[in-house]
Design an enzyme around this catalytic site. Structure first.
Site, PDB file in Angstrom:
ATOM      1  CG  HIS A 133     -59.479 107.370  31.085  1.00  0.00           C
ATOM      2  ND1 HIS A 133     -59.124 106.580  30.006  1.00  0.00           N
ATOM      3  CD2 HIS A 133     -60.634 107.977  30.734  1.00  0.00           C
ATOM      4  CE1 HIS A 133     -60.022 106.722  29.053  1.00  0.00           C
ATOM      5  NE2 HIS A 133     -60.951 107.562  29.458  1.00  0.00           N
ATOM      6  NE  ARG A 155     -76.018  75.496  14.774  1.00  0.00           N
ATOM      7  CZ  ARG A 155     -75.519  76.533  15.470  1.00  0.00           C
ATOM      8  NH1 ARG A 155     -75.706  77.761  15.051  1.00  0.00           N
ATOM      9  NH2 ARG A 155     -74.828  76.319  16.568  1.00  0.00           N
ATOM     10  CB  CYS A 170     -83.187  79.123  17.289  1.00  0.00           C
ATOM     11  SG  CYS A 170     -83.650  79.114  15.546  1.00  0.00           S
TER      12      CYS A 170
END
Length: 896
Positions: A464, A570, A841
């Site tokens: 698992h 930026r 963006c």
């Protein structure tokens, strides 16, 4: 094996002749049932007989209870199994035993489980012992049934310690006297029965028909359980009203030394190599292989012990892989020399394996099959790409304390926690977590979700923990058997690790390290570039992928990952450097125009240097430069901190000036205040300085033989008049930079669309813009009225838990609200300006579901963080193919 052609309303035998291939009827049969039917009815493999109760029936049960007539249909299907096997359910002398297993359309840990050996009671277990001549086998089989019945039907999972579970390994060693083993198992069966009766208030029903119905009902209920829902949410699997249930005749790998069970993969699930691999356990049932109750052998051990059966298994592997045209995981049992195939499915794999398989399977003509490049691209998921981009250990400078099986690659460092709940609590405190367990079960899914890595002391490649970790891209080491886990720690030799201690793990090598290792970025395999190149071929001309990058380093990394430009640079991030921030503060604090102008000139020189580096890194590709956007108070120390210092220590003259400026600029809601183009209105010199710095950098690079491509973006415009004014500043700055008679560079000017008004009035803005860049982060914030910085930590979890939102709108675009604004802005903008380019963006530009929406909306490009660029390239190609497939289906239906 006989075929059945008369469909029952709710029940389908595995060998039923479907009108369509069972593998394409997963909605009805569930994944497990569809694959069993495919193997039995199409491939005619040796599959133990059985039947599937449909997912629709499971949904009907959840809504209205046990359906009328289902008892009769199940009984008829059981008779068909009895006729094929030659045994009868409930026969006290030779009982038919069956397994009962859930199976939704998609594999879902936390949904149901399997009740094994159903059909035994105190009388028939004696009959089984007499028929087989093996009382140990009979009572171990009975004990296993009672254990599964307690966990799944009575919901007593995790409480077996109250009984003191004894495994077959503890009761059936070579030195044990058979009588002693039988008596130990009988006592265990008695304890289970007493425990179940005490906990539930009723005994285990002796009638197999009641056992079967109760098991079916328990598995139907599991489809809506909390763990199943959590897993579907994590994997973004759409909810389905019900789960299917499969009832199948038992076969036994623990009948003799000519028996055994295993899990195999038609290819290596870790590396992708074209060679079978897996694990096998002699004289043991399949559940022991998954749980690793005993040490398993590699699959090729079967070749040495039973070469004929190994050859037969290899032929089955080849047929399955050719039929599914993919790597398959196969569960099988050998019962006294007879090979039975119990399950197959398309196997989970690591990212490196997925890429290698997808690429290599396009050139498999010698095997009689191959896949197209488009199909190869469809098979890769974002998690696969993340798997090859995971960090790795830079070097071993800490002691390796244990080694297990490397089940899911990647390096992880964190604090050790020993329960899923403790892991979640630690993650909520912001701690990186390594979940350490003896083994994981669906009960641990919520802890695995928050873990940086997972360690188990048992289990193998098919356990698992291994399967879930590989699927989620979580580094994992399983089968670390040298670790001894206690309540709040583990020990290995003389070393003890307690809760909260830092450890590291390597999910590829299987190594566990004491302390924190230094990690470094992974090196993607060759198939990574090949497959993403195919993805680019499929999306090129429809959707470009750019990166959000503010530095030359970010830009270079983005270009390495395949970015086709910068969609958001930026400029305010450049001002935060130690040598830039004091200059910006001088501009804001300037006592007169001359002082402001002198500070602006110094900042222009510094910003030009930044632009020169980015233009070099992205030469020839477009760079969208956003002029200063955030409110000016963000460039000052927090006002509250200055006030505290003023009250306790006093302020320096410079700090007093900063406090005065901070108070003058203070706004009740700065995100809706003086920011974006509004800054330019109040401080036009700032924008002019930025444009001059950029133009001078472009001219210098062009003179040096480079090919800069630049776009200027004005943030937060909401009226055409604002944009007209801002364009005038840009024009003036360009003329000032070029000088009389100089050749001005070609610079596009556009605006961000980040308010609902801008989206609604897009036609007016488009008349003044060369492009739109839709800032979905702020557009989401302003559309919902949510503060992005505050809502995700407190409000969003409550909204998601109560179903008030289908998902986090800051992660995946809100299709109905924000998405409609995106589509509206795109449509209205292009209606006014057909040449208008439109991009996105926000962080949604790296989210696959959002990208699919943007493709449908017709945007030209998305921009995201550099490490999401590969995922965006893949998602764009997949979305375009999905749109094309959908169009083809509609056209086909129209022609019909």
């Amino acid at each position: 094996m006989p075929k059945y052609t008369d469909a029952m309303a709710r029940v389908y035998p595995f060998a039923y002749s479907h009108s369509a291939a069972p593998m394409h009827r997963r909605e009805l049969l569930g994944g497990h049932g569809a694959d069993l039917a495919e193997m039995a009815s199409v491939l005619e493999l040796s599959v133990p007989p059985g039947f599937t109760i449909t997912t629709d029936t499971g949904g009907e049960y959840l809504e209205n209870g046990w359906p009328e007539g289902l008892d009769a249909e199940v009984a008829a299907a059981v008779v068909q199994i009895e006729e094929q096997v030659g045994q009868r359910l409930g026969d006290p002398h030779d009982p038919l035993l069956v397994s009962v297993r859930s199976g939704g359309k998609f594999p879902t840990p936390g949904m149901g489980g399997t009740v094994l050996n159903l059909g035994l009671n105190d009388a028939s277990v004696e009959g089984l012992a007499a028929r087989t001549g093996d009382a140990v086998f009979a009572y171990d089989t009975y004990r296993r049934f009672l254990s599964r019945y307690a966990r799944i039907v009575c919901d007593l999972e995790g409480e077996e310690g109250e009984v003191g579970l004894v495994t077959v390994a503890e009761t059936r060693s070579a030195d044990d006297a058979p009588g002693e083993s039988v008596e130990a198992l009988k006592r265990q069966c008695g304890r289970y029965q007493a425990w179940i009766a005490e906990k539930t208030g009723r005994p285990v029903p002796p009638e197999p028909e009641r056992q079967l119905r109760e098991s079916i009902e328990a598995l139907f209920r599991s489809g809506g359980g909390a763990r199943a829902v959590a897993y579907r949410d994590r994997e973004r699997i759409p909810p389905h009203p019900g789960t299917a249930v499969n009832v199948q005749a038992m076969v036994f790998g623990n009948r003799s030394h000519r028996s055994g069970a295993g899990v195999g993969f038609t290819r290596n699930a870790v590396t992708g190599a074209d060679e079978p691999c897996g694990t096998f356990l002699f004289n043991a049932p399949g559940e022991d292989v998954v749980a690793r109750i005993s040490t398993t052998d590699p699959l090729d051990a079967l070749a040495r012990a039973f070469p004929d059966l190994y050859g037969e298994l290899g032929q089955v592997f080849a047929r399955l892989e050719k039929h599914y045209q993919d790597m398959c995981e196969v569960e099988f049992t050998i019962e006294q020399g007879k090979l039975w195939i119990l399950q197959t499915r398309v196997g989970e794999r690591t990212g490196a394996a997925a890429l290698r398989m997808a690429v290599e399977m396009t050139t498999h003509e010698e095997k009689g099959w191959s896949i197209t490049r488009a199909e190869a691209v469809k098979r890769i998921t974002p998690d696969h790409l993340d798997g090859v981009l995971h960090a790795q250990f830079a070097a071993h400078h800490q002691p390796v304390i244990a080694t297990g099986v490397g089940a899911s690659p990647g390096a992880a460092v964190g604090r050790a926690y020993f329960s899923a709940d403790a892991a979640v609590d630690a993650a909520d405190r912001g701690e990186p977590v390594i979940l350490v367990r003896k083994e994981t079960t669906p009960e641990d899914v919520h802890g695995m979700q928050v873990a940086e890595g997972v360690i188990t002391t048992s289990g193998g490649m098919a356990s698992h923990a291994a399967v879930v970790a590989r699927g989620w891209g979580i580094p994992a080491v399983v089968g670390a058997s040298s670790l001894t886990i206690t309540e709040n720690g583990f020990s290995v030799g003389a070393i003890t690790v307690g809760e909260g201690d830092v450890i590291s793990l390597d999910g590829a090598s299987g190594e566990i390290v004491l302390g924190a290792m230094t990690v470094e970025a992974a090196e993607p395999p060759a198939a990574f570039a090949t497959l993403l190149g195919w993805a680019d071929d499929l999306r090129r001309g429809r959707l470009s992928v750019r990166a959000n990058a503010d530095t030359a380093t970010d830009a270079a990394r983005a270009r390495t990952f395949g970015a086709e430009g910068i969609g958001l640079c930026r400029t305010e991030h450049m001002f935060l450097a130690e040598d830039r921030l004091p200059i910006l503060r001088e501009i804001i604090l300037a006592a007169n125009p001359a002082a402001e102008l002198a500070a602006l000139e110094r900042l222009r020189v510094a910003q030009k240097a930044d632009f020169l580096e980015i233009l070099t890194a992205m030469d020839g590709l477009p760079i969208t430069v956003r002029l200063l956007d955030p409110p000016l108070h963000e460039f000052f120390p927090p006002r509250a901190d200055l006030l505290v210092k003023q009250a306790t220590e006093g302020l320096t003259p410079e700090e007093k000036d900063l406090l005065d400026a901070a108070e003058a600029l203070d706004e009740q809601n700065p995100m809706l205040g003086t920011r974006g183009v509004r800054l330019g209105v109040l401080h036009p010199g700032l924008y002019g300085m930025q444009v001059r710095a950029l133009v001078e950098a472009v001219l210098e690079r062009r003179t040096g033989g480079f090919s800069p491509v630049v776009e200027l973006m004005i943030p937060l415009t909401v009226t055409a008049e604002e944009l007209i004014l801002a364009r005038s500043w840009v024009g003036e700055a360009i003329v000032a930079s070029v000088g009389p008679g100089g050749e001005a560079p070609e610079i596009s000017v556009g605006t961000m669309i980040e308010t609902p008004r801008a989206a609604l009035r897009a036609s007016e803005l488009a008349e003044q813009a060369d492009f739109f860049s839709i800032g979905t982060n702020d557009l989401t914030q302003m559309t919902f009225g949510f503060s992005r910085d505050d809502v995700e930590g407190r409000l969003m979890p409550a909204y998601l838990a109560q179903g008030l939102l289908p998902g986090n709108p800051f992660t995946t675009i809100d299709f109905d609200g924000v998405g409609e604004l995106v589509a509206m802005a795109t449509e209205r903008g292009r209606a006014a300006n057909p040449a208008l380019r439109v991009g996105v963006c926000g962080e949604h530009g790296g989210d696959p579901e959002s990208i699919a929406f943007f493709v449908a909306a017709g945007v030209d490009y998305v921009s995201c963080s550099p490490f999401r660029v590969p995922i965006a390239r893949l998602a764009a190609a997949q979305a375009i193919m999905m749109q094309s497939d959908s169009t083809s289906r509609r056209d086909s239906e129209t022609l019909r």
